[in-house]
Design an enzyme around this catalytic site. Structure first.
Site, short mmCIF file in Angstrom:
data_model
loop_
_atom_site.label_atom_id
_atom_site.label_comp_id
_atom_site.label_asym_id
_atom_site.label_seq_id
_atom_site.Cartn_x
_atom_site.Cartn_y
_atom_site.Cartn_z
N LYS A 60 -65.11 -10.21 67.31
CA LYS A 60 -64.22 -11.31 66.85
C LYS A 60 -64.65 -12.36 67.58
CE LYS A 60 -60.26 -9.48 68.28
NZ LYS A 60 -60.85 -8.24 68.73
N ARG A 137 -51.08 -10.07 67.60
CA ARG A 137 -51.71 -8.65 67.77
C ARG A 137 -50.34 -7.66 67.59
NH1 ARG A 137 -56.12 -9.53 71.94
NH2 ARG A 137 -57.08 -7.48 72.18
N ARG A 171 -71.05 -4.04 76.91
CA ARG A 171 -70.92 -5.57 76.81
C ARG A 171 -71.11 -5.84 78.22
NH1 ARG A 171 -65.55 -7.25 73.70
NH2 ARG A 171 -64.64 -5.84 75.12
N ARG A 215 -66.42 -6.15 82.11
CA ARG A 215 -64.89 -6.47 82.02
C ARG A 215 -64.13 -5.14 82.81
NH1 ARG A 215 -62.93 -8.79 76.26
NH2 ARG A 215 -61.32 -7.25 76.85
N ARG A 226 -57.04 1.11 74.26
CA ARG A 226 -57.13 -0.06 73.64
C ARG A 226 -57.05 0.05 72.08
NH1 ARG A 226 -61.63 -2.95 76.45
NH2 ARG A 226 -61.33 -4.85 74.94
#
Ligand code: AMP
Length: 280
Positions: A60, A137, A171, A215, A226
């Site tokens: 996103k 969300r 990531r 992260r 998540r």
């Protein structure tokens, strides 16, 4: 956008807002009813107001930020707002770290308060339009957004779950320049008639290599939590917009080189991008 910032401003005017629970919504709804008709702006006379939906790791941020440059509107990621707040020494920082590091969602009140501050800051700089990433969300967040402004388009980015997990685990962020990279090399066989998916890593330039960080919520157990929470709380948001008829479903065909042109095509922006590049 002014209506949105005003509404959110009223909600966040007291520090007690974080703890008032549903009364936030009562106050918000009352102010809304008195403002919404006057404050809505003709969609033809303003910048785009888009929302990007999709599971953690789907990309996103990548696509929303590219489109924000192309369209000249701010890319507002509520995850970034949360991370800024938790790395500050503000009163919410510990509470947020605890929630985010478990892969849970922050309360609607807190997220609306953070978003309101961001919108207010943008408004004072003359920003107009937005691409929201990571908000709404929950259905409640979607309802509140719907009450304060018109959303022109909701883009729902999709990838298979095993690809999402690999992408989150690969990531990396440069702690100095803030750019995002991905060290994962993804080659997943398509199942049930779906095509294979390959994504080359997006490697950092030499000056960023020694400054890469991961992260705290990109570990496998937290990523899986998540994803579970996305399915439980955020998938109904897809239905909310599907019912409204402004949801664009987009199955990413691969990495950025394959997906970006196809996304532009799906958004009818391919010719627009060519013109912009020609004049740049
Ligand atoms: P993201 O970068 O979008 O994955 O967001 C990181 C974390 O911030 C999420 O796991 C949530 O804890 C929190 N967060 C971001 N946006 C929202 C939202 N709209 N509602 C609730 N929590 C959020």
């Amino acid at each position: 956008m002014a209506a949105m910032a005003r509404l959110f401003r009223s909600s966040s005017s007291s520090s007690a807002v974080f703890f008032v629970g549903r009364s936030l919504y009562t106050a918000a709804a009352t102010e809304l009813k008195s403002q919404s008709c006057l404050s809505r702006i003709d969609p033809k006379g303003r910048n785009v107001q888009w929302v990007f939906l999709g599971c953690p790791g789907v990309g996103k941020g990548t696509y929303a930020s590219r489109l924000s440059v192309l369209l000249g509107v701010p890319h507002i990621a509520t995850g970034d707002l949360v991370r800024e707040e938790l790395s500050s020494s503000g009163p919410l920082s510990k509470q947020l770290a605890y929630i985010v590091n478990q892969g849970k969602l922050v309360s609607d009140e807190i997220i609306i308060s953070l978003l309101s501050k961001r919108l207010e800051a943008g408004e004072s700089k003359g920003e107009s339009g937005f691409i929201l990433d990571g908000f709404p969300r929950t259905v409640r967040q979607a309802e509140i957004l719907d009450e304060v402004t018109d959303i022109d388009l909701v883009v729902n980015l999709k990838l298979p779950e095993n690809v999402l997990v690999e992408k989150c685990l690969g990531r990396r962020i440069c702690s100095q320049c803030g750019k995002n990279f991905n060290v994962a090399s993804i080659n997943v066989k398509g199942e049930n008639g779906n095509p294979d998916i390959s994504m080359a890593p997006l490697l950092p330039p030499p000056q960023c290599v020694s400054k890469l960080i991961t992260r705290a919520d990109d570990t496998e157990p937290i990523v899986r939590e998540r994803l579970r929470i996305y399915n439980e709380k955020s998938q109904p948001v897809e239905d909310f917009y599907r019912n409204k008829g402004n949801l664009l479903e987009f199955d990413l065909p691969g990495g950025i080189p394959e997906s970006w042109p196809k996304l532009l095509e799906a958004l009818n922006l391919d010719e627009y991008e060519e013109k912009q590049s020609a004049t740049a």
